[in-house]
Design a protein around this motif. Sequence first.
Motif, short mmCIF file in Angstrom:
data_model
loop_
_atom_site.label_atom_id
_atom_site.label_comp_id
_atom_site.label_asym_id
_atom_site.label_seq_id
_atom_site.Cartn_x
_atom_site.Cartn_y
_atom_site.Cartn_z
N TRP A 1 -5.99 7.86 -1.18
CA TRP A 1 -4.88 7.14 -1.82
C TRP A 1 -3.55 7.80 -1.45
CZ3 TRP A 1 -7.31 7.19 -7.42
CH2 TRP A 1 -8.42 6.35 -7.45
N ILE B 1 2.43 1.74 -3.46
CA ILE B 1 1.49 2.32 -4.42
C ILE B 1 1.31 3.81 -4.15
CG2 ILE B 1 -0.93 2.29 -5.16
CD1 ILE B 1 -0.90 -0.75 -4.63
N ARG B 2 1.21 4.17 -2.86
CA ARG B 2 1.03 5.58 -2.49
C ARG B 2 2.21 6.43 -2.99
NH1 ARG B 2 2.33 9.45 1.26
NH2 ARG B 2 3.99 8.17 2.13
N SER C 1 -5.97 1.90 -1.12
CA SER C 1 -5.34 1.90 -2.44
C SER C 1 -6.41 1.76 -3.51
CB SER C 1 -4.33 0.75 -2.55
OG SER C 1 -3.31 0.90 -1.61
N ARG D 1 0.83 -1.21 0.00
CA ARG D 1 0.00 0.00 0.00
C ARG D 1 0.87 1.26 0.00
NH1 ARG D 1 -4.73 0.73 4.35
NH2 ARG D 1 -5.62 -0.86 3.00
N GLY E 1 -2.46 7.10 2.00
CA GLY E 1 -2.22 5.70 2.32
C GLY E 1 -3.31 5.06 3.14
#
Length: 288
Positions: free
Chosen positions: A45, A13-14, A51, A10, A48
């Motif tokens: 998003w 991705i952030r 996602s 996560r 965090g």
Amino acid sequence: MFEPREISLRERIRLNLISAMENAGVSQVQLAERLGISKGTVNNWARGNNSPDVDMVPKICNVLGISILDIYSPAHVEKKEVMIPEKKATSITDAAIKLAKDYDSLDTHGKRVVRAVTDEEKSRMEQEAAAARWRSGKQKQLMRFLRQKRRETEAADEPANVQRFPVPYYLQASSAGYGEWAESGYAEEIDLVKRPPFGTSFIVPVNGDSMEPTYPDGCKVFVRRQTEIRVGEVGIFFMDGKQWIKELGEGELISHNPAYPTRPMTDDICCQGLVLGICDDSYFAKAY
């Protein structure tokens, strides 16, 4: 030993999303407008809190001019070397990265087929998980029934004036060894015939000999629920996905058995309580 820093998927991705937005010169408001979603969703998003789902990722990539692999690849902060006590499993496997590359190269029809298969498998897993929860619920009902019957039988065999002290008992052992996987948070209530130490919140069994001779393998201990203890005190800790009974040191967990080394504390460590002492057989009317 030095190895690349590892972060959660996560967080990865952030960081990749924020970097891509900065490179594309796209603000959170602009991204939300182009995706047709609320600014709060994009903000979650970026912070965090959650996602984007698999269906939303290709749309984000189209707006920001990046590939799906750019979203899931290791972030730049993971490329910095840091000293870690033990090697941990990577957050995403090479096979998963290859699948992301393959997915990115598919046409619209191919992606639709992959999405359909993924949805079907997720549905199957959810159904199996629901069935497992149902079986677990039935097992807990049976355990409650048997406990009630046992109490009724013991109550009939003992004098009516015996005072009882109910205390939650967690079936999941705390490791006095190399770590006990924290798989179950289920507790049953047991009756003591002697008053437990002041402040007792629950009882847990000990598995392993790393805390001997203070806390032998197989014994039960009284625990007061609290999130912090002092250095030199013994507590129950959650760390690396496992549950431990150890003495708190300066940045490390200490075993009383000299055959076991100290264990450096990791970022996910969480104190679950202070150990108050051993719950021996004298606390039970019958051997438990």
